[in-house]
Design an enzyme around this catalytic site. Structure first.
Site, PDB file in Angstrom:
ATOM      1  N   SER A   2       0.841  -1.198   0.000  1.00  0.00           N
ATOM      2  CA  SER A   2       0.000   0.000   0.000  1.00  0.00           C
ATOM      3  C   SER A   2       0.873   1.243   0.000  1.00  0.00           C
ATOM      4  CB  SER A   2      -0.880  -0.022   1.244  1.00  0.00           C
ATOM      5  OG  SER A   2      -1.041   1.275   1.747  1.00  0.00           O
ATOM      6  N   LEU A   3       0.455   2.225  -0.763  1.00  0.00           N
ATOM      7  CA  LEU A   3       1.220   3.471  -0.778  1.00  0.00           C
ATOM      8  C   LEU A   3       0.802   4.384   0.374  1.00  0.00           C
ATOM      9  CD1 LEU A   3       1.706   4.460  -4.485  1.00  0.00           C
ATOM     10  CD2 LEU A   3       3.457   4.088  -2.782  1.00  0.00           C
ATOM     11  N   GLU A  36      18.537   4.271  -1.384  1.00  0.00           N
ATOM     12  CA  GLU A  36      19.303   3.293  -0.611  1.00  0.00           C
ATOM     13  C   GLU A  36      19.227   3.664   0.861  1.00  0.00           C
ATOM     14  OE1 GLU A  36      22.611   5.097  -2.764  1.00  0.00           O
ATOM     15  OE2 GLU A  36      23.847   4.639  -1.014  1.00  0.00           O
ATOM     16  N   LYS A  38      20.084   4.901   4.517  1.00  0.00           N
ATOM     17  CA  LYS A  38      21.053   5.813   5.121  1.00  0.00           C
ATOM     18  C   LYS A  38      21.620   5.087   6.333  1.00  0.00           C
ATOM     19  CE  LYS A  38      21.518  10.536   6.840  1.00  0.00           C
ATOM     20  NZ  LYS A  38      22.133  10.238   8.150  1.00  0.00           N
ATOM     21  N   ARG A  59      35.300  11.768   7.902  1.00  0.00           N
ATOM     22  CA  ARG A  59      34.612  12.878   7.244  1.00  0.00           C
ATOM     23  C   ARG A  59      34.589  12.649   5.730  1.00  0.00           C
ATOM     24  NH1 ARG A  59      33.244  17.568  10.073  1.00  0.00           N
ATOM     25  NH2 ARG A  59      32.182  18.052   8.124  1.00  0.00           N
ATOM     26  N   GLU A  95      30.341   4.353   4.331  1.00  0.00           N
ATOM     27  CA  GLU A  95      30.039   4.359   5.759  1.00  0.00           C
ATOM     28  C   GLU A  95      30.642   3.124   6.429  1.00  0.00           C
ATOM     29  OE1 GLU A  95      28.237   7.093   6.217  1.00  0.00           O
ATOM     30  OE2 GLU A  95      27.435   6.952   8.256  1.00  0.00           O
ATOM     31  N   LYS A 211      19.239   9.921  -4.708  1.00  0.00           N
ATOM     32  CA  LYS A 211      20.215  10.631  -5.539  1.00  0.00           C
ATOM     33  C   LYS A 211      19.750  10.631  -6.986  1.00  0.00           C
ATOM     34  CE  LYS A 211      23.713   8.944  -2.425  1.00  0.00           C
ATOM     35  NZ  LYS A 211      24.681   7.888  -2.142  1.00  0.00           N
ATOM     36  N   LYS A 235      14.763  11.175   6.297  1.00  0.00           N
ATOM     37  CA  LYS A 235      14.898  10.523   7.613  1.00  0.00           C
ATOM     38  C   LYS A 235      13.596   9.836   7.998  1.00  0.00           C
ATOM     39  CE  LYS A 235      18.943  12.359   9.308  1.00  0.00           C
ATOM     40  NZ  LYS A 235      18.951  13.146  10.538  1.00  0.00           N
TER      41      LYS A 235
HETATM   42  S1  IVH Z   1      25.381  10.243   0.234  1.00  0.00           S
HETATM   43  C1  IVH Z   1      22.285  13.720   1.241  1.00  0.00           C
HETATM   44  N1  IVH Z   1      24.519   7.892   0.978  1.00  0.00           N
HETATM   45  O1  IVH Z   1      24.615  10.536   5.842  1.00  0.00           O
HETATM   46  C2  IVH Z   1      23.518  13.111   0.631  1.00  0.00           C
HETATM   47  N2  IVH Z   1      25.246   9.388   2.686  1.00  0.00           N
HETATM   48  O2  IVH Z   1      23.224  13.096   5.774  1.00  0.00           O
HETATM   49  C3  IVH Z   1      24.251  12.260   1.575  1.00  0.00           C
HETATM   50  N3  IVH Z   1      25.128   8.442   4.941  1.00  0.00           N
HETATM   51  O3  IVH Z   1      27.499  12.308   6.295  1.00  0.00           O
HETATM   52  C4  IVH Z   1      25.546  11.758   1.056  1.00  0.00           C
HETATM   53  N4  IVH Z   1      24.344   6.458   4.369  1.00  0.00           N
HETATM   54  O4  IVH Z   1      27.838   9.850   6.301  1.00  0.00           O
HETATM   55  C5  IVH Z   1      25.012   9.086   1.397  1.00  0.00           C
HETATM   56  N5  IVH Z   1      23.758   5.752   1.482  1.00  0.00           N
HETATM   57  C6  IVH Z   1      24.253   6.932   1.881  1.00  0.00           C
HETATM   58  C7  IVH Z   1      24.498   7.204   3.243  1.00  0.00           C
HETATM   59  C8  IVH Z   1      24.997   8.453   3.599  1.00  0.00           C
HETATM   60  C9  IVH Z   1      24.736   7.220   5.378  1.00  0.00           C
HETATM   61  C10 IVH Z   1      25.574   9.539   5.828  1.00  0.00           C
HETATM   62  C11 IVH Z   1      26.844  10.186   5.389  1.00  0.00           C
HETATM   63  C12 IVH Z   1      26.604  11.673   5.441  1.00  0.00           C
HETATM   64  C13 IVH Z   1      25.224  11.796   5.990  1.00  0.00           C
HETATM   65  C14 IVH Z   1      24.443  12.822   5.202  1.00  0.00           C
END
Ligand code: IVH
Length: 244
Positions: A2-3, A36, A38, A59, A95, A211, A235
């Protein structure tokens, strides 16, 4: 699947709206976007020269970071040599993280040894990476996912997704939930798939990263200060209850 109220999911639609407006594209244009997890870990930048890992720095966004090369070389997921036809210079971003199981085991051992325990897997990963003695880092079960690049004069493809596929061929681990979405609906669906799988994953994630797939469009979109206009972190809503 479901959306739900996905069409009110403003993070996604606002992001795509901004991208279209900046590129002067009609409102109905579908834009290919990768989605993908985070990863809630520690960002890292790996510099490869002629396929050899020569430097690792914390960093991953390119700002000044600590040099952690010797420690990163102890991480099994991070190849010291890329396989196949790797470019002369490649800065891989990704990461470093620790799985829930390994985090629990490490804390158990730490308390048995009368050492300090860690509050969460991210702190455990950070503490394990920032060790003066790399044999301590080597004893810690750190993991790695690659998801982006910095300096990369010769990219192997014209899209985000295909560059990640090349990373995979070179031996860099890519998150298996990375998906190329060809429409807004597909993107929203994949957000929900990842959110639904979150509790079953072996590691912490705190959202979904989108992205723009076309690297030519990424270049046109550019950055606002340090933030790319072509990517966004969506988030998850803050957890109401914590799960074990
Ligand atoms: S790409 C918004 N890809 O999230 C572009 N970052 O909020 C984010 N992070 O400091 C950069 N998983 O350390 C990207 N699949 C992912 C990520 C990721 C975790 C962390 C990254 C960055 C922070 C950005």
């Amino acid at each position: 699947l479901s959306l739900g109220n996905a069409f009110e999911e403003s993070d996604v639609t606002e992001f795509l709206g901004r991208v279209r407006r900046f590129l002067n594209l009609p409102e109905a244009t579908e834009i290919e976007v990768t989605a993908e997890p985070k990863i809630d870990g520690l960002s890292i930048s790996l510099r490869y020269e002629n396929g050899k890992l020569v430097q690792a720095a914390t960093r991953g966004d390119g700002a000044e970071g600590e040099n952690v090369t010797a420690n990163v070389k102890t991480i099994g997921d991070v190849p010291e040599k890329l396989t196949g036809k790797a470019p002369a210079v490649l800065e891989v971003r990704g990461e470093i993280y620790m799985s829930h199981k390994d985090f629990a085991k490490l804390n158990e051992k730490q308390s048995q040894d009368g050492e300090k325990t860690f509050a969460n897997p991210r702190n455990a990963a950070a503490g394990s990476l920032r060790q003066l003695d790399s044999s301590i880092t080597a004893s810690r079960p750190l993991r790695f996912f690659a998801y982006a690049w910095g300096e990369a004069p010769e990219l192997p493809a014209k899209t985000q997704y295909e560059v990640l596929e090349a990373f995979k061929r070179w031996g860099l681990p890519i998150n298996p939930l990375t998906k190329l979405c060809k429409s807004t609906v597909e993107l929203l669906q994949h957000y929900q798939v990842i959110e639904a799988m979150r509790a079953d994953l072996r590691y912490d994630i705190d959202g979904v990263v989108y992205k723009v797939n076309d690297i030519g469009l990424q270049k046109r979109l550019g950055f606002v200060s340090r933030s790319p206009r072509w990517a966004i972190a969506h988030k998850f809503p803050a957890e109401k209850a914590s799960t074990v």
